[in-house]
Write a protein that holds these residues in place. Structure first.
Motif, PDB file in Angstrom:
ATOM      1  N   PHE A 104       0.832  -1.201   0.000  1.00 33.62           N
ATOM      2  CA  PHE A 104       0.000   0.000   0.000  1.00 33.62           C
ATOM      3  C   PHE A 104       0.870   1.255   0.000  1.00 33.62           C
ATOM      4  CE2 PHE A 104      -2.010   3.278   2.757  1.00 33.62           C
ATOM      5  CZ  PHE A 104      -2.985   3.698   1.874  1.00 33.62           C
ATOM      6  N   ALA A 105       1.887   1.262   0.845  1.00 35.22           N
ATOM      7  CA  ALA A 105       2.753   2.449   0.950  1.00 35.22           C
ATOM      8  C   ALA A 105       3.459   2.714  -0.386  1.00 35.22           C
ATOM      9  CB  ALA A 105       3.769   2.259   2.069  1.00 35.22           C
ATOM     10  N   ASP A 106       3.921   1.644  -1.045  1.00 35.38           N
ATOM     11  CA  ASP A 106       4.579   1.820  -2.343  1.00 35.38           C
ATOM     12  C   ASP A 106       3.617   2.420  -3.370  1.00 35.38           C
ATOM     13  OD1 ASP A 106       6.777   0.710  -1.158  1.00 35.38           O
ATOM     14  OD2 ASP A 106       6.718  -1.182  -2.253  1.00 35.38           O
ATOM     15  N   VAL A 107       2.379   1.899  -3.385  1.00 40.36           N
ATOM     16  CA  VAL A 107       1.400   2.416  -4.341  1.00 40.36           C
ATOM     17  C   VAL A 107       1.064   3.873  -4.015  1.00 40.36           C
ATOM     18  CG1 VAL A 107      -0.947   2.127  -5.241  1.00 40.36           C
ATOM     19  CG2 VAL A 107       0.478   0.126  -4.806  1.00 40.36           C
ATOM     20  N   GLN A 108       1.039   4.198  -2.731  1.00 43.11           N
ATOM     21  CA  GLN A 108       0.820   5.593  -2.330  1.00 43.11           C
ATOM     22  C   GLN A 108       1.851   6.519  -2.961  1.00 43.11           C
ATOM     23  OE1 GLN A 108      -1.893   6.875  -0.394  1.00 43.11           O
ATOM     24  NE2 GLN A 108      -0.899   6.863   1.618  1.00 43.11           N
ATOM     25  N   VAL A 109       3.117   6.096  -2.919  1.00 44.33           N
ATOM     26  CA  VAL A 109       4.172   6.922  -3.505  1.00 44.33           C
ATOM     27  C   VAL A 109       3.928   7.100  -5.004  1.00 44.33           C
ATOM     28  CG1 VAL A 109       6.644   7.070  -3.985  1.00 44.33           C
ATOM     29  CG2 VAL A 109       5.862   6.262  -1.760  1.00 44.33           C
ATOM     30  N   MET A 110       3.503   6.022  -5.665  1.00 46.78           N
ATOM     31  CA  MET A 110       3.230   6.130  -7.098  1.00 46.78           C
ATOM     32  C   MET A 110       2.103   7.123  -7.381  1.00 46.78           C
ATOM     33  SD  MET A 110       3.373   2.099  -8.159  1.00 46.78           S
ATOM     34  CE  MET A 110       3.246   2.365  -9.935  1.00 46.78           C
ATOM     35  N   ILE A 111       1.028   7.004  -6.613  1.00 42.24           N
ATOM     36  CA  ILE A 111      -0.174   7.815  -6.863  1.00 42.24           C
ATOM     37  C   ILE A 111       0.082   9.283  -6.560  1.00 42.24           C
ATOM     38  CG2 ILE A 111      -2.518   8.279  -6.035  1.00 42.24           C
ATOM     39  CD1 ILE A 111      -2.666   5.809  -7.582  1.00 42.24           C
ATOM     40  N   PHE A 112       0.630   9.566  -5.374  1.00 43.16           N
ATOM     41  CA  PHE A 112       0.680  10.958  -4.905  1.00 43.16           C
ATOM     42  C   PHE A 112       1.968  11.682  -5.281  1.00 43.16           C
ATOM     43  CE2 PHE A 112      -2.692   9.165  -2.369  1.00 43.16           C
ATOM     44  CZ  PHE A 112      -3.621  10.193  -2.351  1.00 43.16           C
ATOM     45  N   ILE A 113       3.035  10.928  -5.572  1.00 44.31           N
ATOM     46  CA  ILE A 113       4.297  11.566  -5.944  1.00 44.31           C
ATOM     47  C   ILE A 113       4.674  11.234  -7.392  1.00 44.31           C
ATOM     48  CG2 ILE A 113       6.765  11.656  -5.434  1.00 44.31           C
ATOM     49  CD1 ILE A 113       5.863  11.133  -2.451  1.00 44.31           C
ATOM     50  N   GLY A 114       4.601   9.951  -7.761  1.00 43.01           N
ATOM     51  CA  GLY A 114       4.954   9.575  -9.125  1.00 43.01           C
ATOM     52  C   GLY A 114       4.079  10.253 -10.175  1.00 43.01           C
ATOM     53  N   PHE A 115       2.763  10.037 -10.061  1.00 42.92           N
ATOM     54  CA  PHE A 115       1.834  10.676 -10.995  1.00 42.92           C
ATOM     55  C   PHE A 115       1.981  12.197 -10.950  1.00 42.92           C
ATOM     56  CE2 PHE A 115      -0.717   6.729 -11.266  1.00 42.92           C
ATOM     57  CZ  PHE A 115      -1.084   6.759 -12.600  1.00 42.92           C
ATOM     58  N   ALA A 116       2.082  12.744  -9.742  1.00 37.21           N
ATOM     59  CA  ALA A 116       2.132  14.202  -9.572  1.00 37.21           C
ATOM     60  C   ALA A 116       3.284  14.802 -10.364  1.00 37.21           C
ATOM     61  CB  ALA A 116       2.260  14.553  -8.090  1.00 37.21           C
ATOM     62  N   CYS A 117       4.476  14.229 -10.208  1.00 32.65           N
ATOM     63  CA  CYS A 117       5.638  14.768 -10.917  1.00 32.65           C
ATOM     64  C   CYS A 117       5.511  14.542 -12.414  1.00 32.65           C
ATOM     65  CB  CYS A 117       6.917  14.110 -10.394  1.00 32.65           C
ATOM     66  SG  CYS A 117       7.283  14.506  -8.679  1.00 32.65           S
ATOM     67  N   LEU A 118       5.080  13.343 -12.792  1.00 31.52           N
ATOM     68  CA  LEU A 118       4.975  13.032 -14.219  1.00 31.52           C
ATOM     69  C   LEU A 118       4.038  14.014 -14.920  1.00 31.52           C
ATOM     70  CD1 LEU A 118       5.704  11.125 -16.534  1.00 31.52           C
ATOM     71  CD2 LEU A 118       3.788   9.678 -15.882  1.00 31.52           C
ATOM     72  N   LEU A 119       2.933  14.383 -14.247  1.00 26.10           N
ATOM     73  CA  LEU A 119       1.937  15.275 -14.847  1.00 26.10           C
ATOM     74  C   LEU A 119       2.371  16.737 -14.810  1.00 26.10           C
ATOM     75  CD1 LEU A 119      -1.381  13.725 -13.468  1.00 26.10           C
ATOM     76  CD2 LEU A 119      -0.465  13.538 -15.786  1.00 26.10           C
ATOM     77  N   ALA A 120       3.489  17.026 -14.135  1.00 26.06           N
ATOM     78  CA  ALA A 120       3.928  18.426 -14.003  1.00 26.06           C
ATOM     79  C   ALA A 120       4.938  18.797 -15.086  1.00 26.06           C
ATOM     80  CB  ALA A 120       4.530  18.647 -12.618  1.00 26.06           C
TER      81      ALA A 120
END
Lengths: 453, 453, 453
Positions: free
Chosen positions: B57-73
């Motif tokens: 869960f924690a790993d997926v959290q990083v993907m959702i809230f940080i990975g996606f966030a940076c990629l979309l920026a």
């Protein structure tokens, strides 16, 4: 230049390192999970405590060294200071806390026995220092920050020890022990370091496009791993499970609320990055004192909303009031994010304790009333009184400790920057050539849309 | 200004929060791993499901809230929007999914029973919304995004529930259920929000040096934790182990391929950051539907290469064609990264199922044919047909749902930005002074080398 | 332009991928923890090795793909190169190492048997390549970097195999096997690629405000997860626990020391970001060879201090000397951070071994003297000699391998940039419009304070 660190920082660090090395040599040894002699061939090595504790420790590490670092780097000309002084202060604080907390909690047979479990406790003490740091960000030298840590860690450790040993309260997330203590300690320090001129604003007190993005990434790292922070020291099993659930839900509801209030309270109806960076996290503190209790997910959701509202209003109205009227200049608004929310959390815990009963907790009721035992068990109302006592103790030691520490930080020769040089990396860092560009923003605010085609 | 969020965003969020709080209060309670009453003194608390689930869960959290966030920026003037609207949309989506999926999968005795396991499922639903978000990035207001999430989550949850309950397919990585659904839903939405003028390009549709670096860091966070994403919901043991192995190998081979194609397809033979940011991830989706099967590591490697080629060619030729000819403006090219790769993955799964036999799987064969039981077991060909049926269902519900949602998002008063104001943070954010500098790039493209000494 | 990658990179990658796919197809299968046939209904799936290994693997992944990437992106005009070439080199290195190490360690019955455990070993081999990469950062094309990895991985794998199989030394953190080998291999390569003109400096060899912040974030990611790196391959239980404890303490003391020395050695008494970015990490390497031994926490603290001093002095005096006098241009100063510290660590391990006895280790003594068995056990002094032999072997193979590799990298058609085009993203990347702004810094150094009001 008075701010030069050339002699003062090395001398102070040298003294601190000799002190640490001496204490490590004389008193620190391994606990039974880390000591070879404590092992037998029969041991199932995977049962070692390290496997239960280390994952939570690693998550908290990311919060302390990366989350806080980025969040504190929100200023246009103080990005180095935010990231790097957080690094320095945190590193010393953890080592110092391992020793001080060691004497309080892990000292027997003339030795402090350490394992990764001690490190988690030390990181919590470190978080206390970093929260207080938020009140004086950009106005203090690294020399002052190390001295602040040197004094705050013992005062915190003793307070914590008294609360854990004698008051035995419910505060798994540390809303009282960590957040309230850290907040009022920091306010005490910044009260003593009052700078009248800063109430007229300061040229460096602005953000840049990049610093705002960096800072919100810090928020996201804290947001993502906060469940690990709030659950790291709960009882294993369902208690820890609930702590994770409540923290995640509380953070989510406070995040949604922060977006709503940010647009609502802005005259142009726009979102403010500083709200997103700070207010979204309010729920993590607000659920803290009840985080492992049977308060229902809905209650965690509501706590996030309430905490967020208090935090947002604090930023909007209380922080300016405190700066001008009370001479308390709270740079990062820690009183909103850690103080107000901590008080709400304390109140929530008292209510939750008064409502706790066997029907809800069954055999786990003793986790609510820690002292419950044949003869000397506590009643709900007794436990509630202990909670209030803990709050009072934390408030007293933090305010007094903060004021005392602030007074000491005013001593000369601590490289404190003058008003003009606040929030400016050039004072303490070799900066690259493009710093000038950063330090001279092109023209007026840019957010007027008629400029567009 | 029509885009103002002042009233609309707070009102919408208030309504959504009241709705969520009501549903949490009425229906949500703890599951047996989080409920105190379910515990007995006999319990080995470390056996609690939370310890198996939380790390993923924690790993997926990083993907959702940080990975996606940076990629979309990745856009020069839409960094705030990319990071912050991802934060808002994700936070609401997860809470909403906990409720909706709760009624589908975890509802009994009049209550939704939740634990961290529910959160992982909810994060997958959240990923679906964020992938669709990629198709309309910069062209939609936060009000529209919340309404999109409000509608997409139930449509996804029901589709997912039908597939899991009745079709019982192999799709551990969610290539069909998550990626294909998310892709075609997003394409449906953007088709309805078609903006002819954008086919002539837009002044804001460029990157900056910093935004490109931030975006590729998002890619790296997704890349690093993708094995956790693809393995989070597999059977424990060797199935989960294979899912991690295949995802890592598939990502690696697609990354190498992306570098080769990026240089090959550029007339100057240079690498394009947008290829590195997106195409490198193709392998993670392509291995999804077979990720826990006995397909051999070599097959995972090959799937990564094939998926990457399809993805790259899609960006090069299909996306422009769809924008001009089909009026489908796919901002982030989700059809290449999630659609084409998902279809390849579906096909691969069908082949893998037809080839599955006891010699390869032994007792584990039933993990391939979930329904296998005395009497009512499925044959390989039957299972293959179920896979096709699931694909058809996902395509149908996603396209229809997307078109419907897009139609609703066109309603007035949803603060949709006009064409001129697309991809511009100034519409929804207070921006710092240096935004102007960012918004007026100095002169022409800089990548001509004769400018150097 | 000679540097063009259009043909060379795709062709090289195509060849490498065909090679990898062929080897995967012919030789790679699942190990017993990942193979379905190896499972029985009786299996407790949670006992699968993946659950012990994967968390450490994930942490090392973050170090390799995010920590290294950011740390190497410290140059003003080479941010893309730092992040992206690290990504490419690391991805290929891991896949290649899985094959090569597979033949060395995991080959039986005509197959290489892989699981996540192999991946951790492969990531260590990958770290070796990335450390060597630091010596030639900005002076080599991606084509050269892939060829370097192609050659370095086998030379490392064979050296590692000889040491592990025959010498059986204590080096849990890889100070000898990883850091010393990587360092001297990289120095050998850069010696062969000597560029006289660079000794007069280069216009691009500066940082920017943003690149300095990005780079120190890379440092923090490495710092936070280094305990996982040093403990990933230790014996489970107390050995692994000690490795975590020692690494954390060693990193902390070297960080404090780095701050002191950075201010002390700067004529203005200011902190240098490059010191914070690099020297703070010295302790992680210095504790490596003794990281799981019973050396006491105080010793780990002292090792961090000593390693940091050596590293700092190396940057200050040794690196310039090597560049001018020895024609060894060590771009990132890997000799200071990995070489000097590795040598100190080796010496520390020898002393620790000579002092090891049953009173300290009890039954665990055999973990110090791996070969200890009735009849053929080693004495402390024998073990010490093996350590020295391992050091000698690592030095010999790395220097020779590095020189050989460097000679091969000088072949034409490898797109090596000319001196003028070193440290410049424009050579290999399509860059955004604002690159020019980045490439023309406004005026002189900005760190003179009289410029302030």
């Amino acid at each position: 230049f008075p701010g030069s660190l050339r002699v003062r920082l090395p001398v102070l660090i040298l003294v601190l390192e000799v002190l640490l090395l001496l204490l490590f040599s004389l008193f620190v040894t391994y606990d039974e999970h880390a000591h070879a002699l404590a092992q037998t061939n029969a041991t199932d090595h995977m049962k070692n405590e390290v496997y239960r504790v280390y994952p939570f420790f690693a998550d908290v590490q990311v919060m302390i060294f990366i989350g806080f670092a980025c969040l504190l780097a929100f200023m246009r000309l103080y990005g180095f200071g935010g990231v790097v002084f957080n690094f320095l202060t945190a590193t010393f604080s953890v080592q110092w806390a391992i020793i001080i907390q060691g004497f309080c909690h892990f000292y027997h047979d003339g030795k402090i026995h350490i394992g990764v479990f001690n490190f988690i406790n030390a990181e919590f003490a470190c978080a206390v220092v970093l929260i207080s740091f938020g009140a004086v960000l950009g106005k203090t030298s690294p020399v002052q920050l190390l001295i602040m840590a040197l004094l705050e860690i013992p005062i915190f450790a003793v307070t914590d020890w008294l609360i854990v040993t004698y008051l035995k309260i419910n505060d798994a997330g540390g809303s009282i022990v960590i957040h309230i203590f850290a907040c009022y300690f920091g306010l005490g320090v910044t009260r003593m370091l009052y700078r009248p001129s800063l109430n007229d604003g300061h040229a460096n007190l602005t953000t840049s496009y990049q610093s705002d993005i960096l800072s919100v990434l810090g928020t996201l790292f804290l947001w993502v791993f906060w469940p690990s922070f709030n659950s790291a020291l709960t009882l294993p099993g369902d208690d820890q499970h609930r702590a994770i659930i409540h923290t995640f839900i509380g953070l989510s509801s406070s995040t949604l609320t922060a977006f709503a209030l940010s647009a609502l309270l802005d005259k142009k109806g726009k979102l403010s990055m500083s709200d997103i960076q700070n207010v979204t996290l309010a729920g993590g503190v607000t659920v803290g004192a009840t985080v492992d209790m049977m308060v229902t997910p809905a209650c965690a959701f509501a706590l996030g909303v309430v905490g967020c509202c208090a935090c947002m209003l604090g930023y909007k109205y209380l922080t300016p009031f405190m700066a001008t009227k009370l001479k308390i200049q709270d740079q990062c608004g820690i009183h909103n994010l850690h103080g107000l929310t901590g008080l709400i959390s304390t109140l929530a815990a008292i209510i939750a304790i008064l409502m706790a009963n066997e029907d809800t907790y069954g055999l786990k009721l003793q986790s609510v009333f820690p002292d419950i035992q044949p003869g000397e068990g506590r009643s709900a109302s007794q436990q509630a009184i202990y909670q209030v006592a803990a709050l009072g103790l934390a408030l007293a030691t933090s305010v007094l400790g903060g004021l005392l520490t602030g007074a000491i930080l005013k001593l000369p020769f601590l490289s404190q920057p003058t008003d003009d040089y606040c929030f400016d990396d050039r004072v303490y860092f070799e900066v690259p050539n493009d710093f000038d560009a950063a330090s001279t923003p092109p023209g007026p605010p840019a957010d007027n849309l008629q400029e567009l085609p």
